[in-house]
Design a protein around this motif. Structure first.
Motif, PDB file in Angstrom:
ATOM      1  N   THR A 204       0.836  -1.210   0.000  1.00 47.16           N
ATOM      2  CA  THR A 204       0.000   0.000   0.000  1.00 47.16           C
ATOM      3  C   THR A 204       0.870   1.260   0.000  1.00 47.16           C
TER       4      THR A 204
ATOM      5  N   TYR B 299      -6.962   0.759  -3.418  1.00 47.50           N
ATOM      6  CA  TYR B 299      -6.169  -0.435  -3.117  1.00 47.50           C
ATOM      7  C   TYR B 299      -5.907  -0.541  -1.614  1.00 47.50           C
ATOM      8  N   SER B 300      -5.619   0.587  -0.976  1.00 48.94           N
ATOM      9  CA  SER B 300      -5.330   0.596   0.455  1.00 48.94           C
ATOM     10  C   SER B 300      -6.516   0.089   1.265  1.00 48.94           C
TER      11      SER B 300
ATOM     12  N   ALA C 221      -6.772  -3.660   0.763  1.00 48.93           N
ATOM     13  CA  ALA C 221      -5.695  -4.329   1.506  1.00 48.93           C
ATOM     14  C   ALA C 221      -5.989  -4.326   2.996  1.00 48.93           C
TER      15      ALA C 221
ATOM     16  N   MET D 250      -3.182   0.871   8.824  1.00 45.00           N
ATOM     17  CA  MET D 250      -3.938   0.673   7.591  1.00 45.00           C
ATOM     18  C   MET D 250      -5.431   0.933   7.746  1.00 45.00           C
TER      19      MET D 250
END
Length: 206
Positions: A135, A143-144, A147, A170
């Motif tokens: 990431t 995408y982060s 993930a 995250m």
């Protein structure tokens, strides 16, 4: 095996048949166990040095450039003894990303990608760290989030403190709710975790 010396040991075995004697050359290699043990001891010490540098960085006793420079020295020392552990390649990739050396980071990430088994629960901590470093490299919000969801699911199946540490950086829910972050860290402490990495994150919340 105990009677063998370190390094290569040579011998010849003969097989006899009627009127014939056939030699077979044998080579047995015995590892330098004392040397390997010294390397393992040195790597354990260097891992402590890495943690110490991380703590100093997270407590603002080291700036980013100092943390990078000193961590690079430790990582290279470890890799000179053991380059088989994917964790150190991911750690180095994270440093490269921080330095904006994306080409070098991508190469390291790709070498680790082929070694991971996402379905192996014992590899979840490493797999989740891989997702985190990815990431940082991709710098893509969509995408982060995906993930983060994967890492959160992994933590639900394997509540290893290393996965939680990854998730702390995250999961957007933790950003919005520091109390929830602190609660999850406390849960780890109650389970017997004593990692300085989580202690520091708890102190940063209080």
């Amino acid at each position: 095996y105990d009677k063998l010396h370190a390094g290569k040991n040579y011998a010849v075995i003969y097989f006899e048949t009627v009127g014939r004697k056939i030699p077979f050359n044998i080579t047995v290699t015995k590892g330098h166990t004392g040397e390997k043990e010294r390397d393992r001891h040195t790597i354990r010490k260097l891992n402590c040095d890495l943690m110490d540098l991380y703590i100093k960085f997270r407590t603002h006793k080291l700036n980013v450039s100092e943390w990078i420079r000193k961590s690079m020295i430790v990582i290279e020392a470890i890799r000179s003894m053991d380059d088989s552990n994917p964790f150190y390649r991911l750690f180095l990739a994270q440093i490269y990303i921080t330095e904006k050396k994306d080409t070098e980071a991508k190469w390291l990430i790709e070498t680790v990608k082929d070694e991971l088994e996402a379905d192996d629960i014992s590899q979840y901590p490493l797999y989740c760290y891989f997702m985190y470093v990815n990431t940082l490299y991709n710098k893509d919000r969509v995408y982060s989030r995906k993930a983060s969801a994967v890492v959160k699911d992994c933590y639900g199946r394997n509540d290893d403190w290393r996965i939680l540490w990854t998730l702390l950086f995250m999961d957007e829910e933790f950003e919005k709710n520091p109390s929830l972050k602190l609660l999850r860290i406390k849960e780890q402490f109650n389970k017997g975790c004593n990692s300085p990495a989580l202690y520091i994150e708890a102190c940063n919340i209080l």
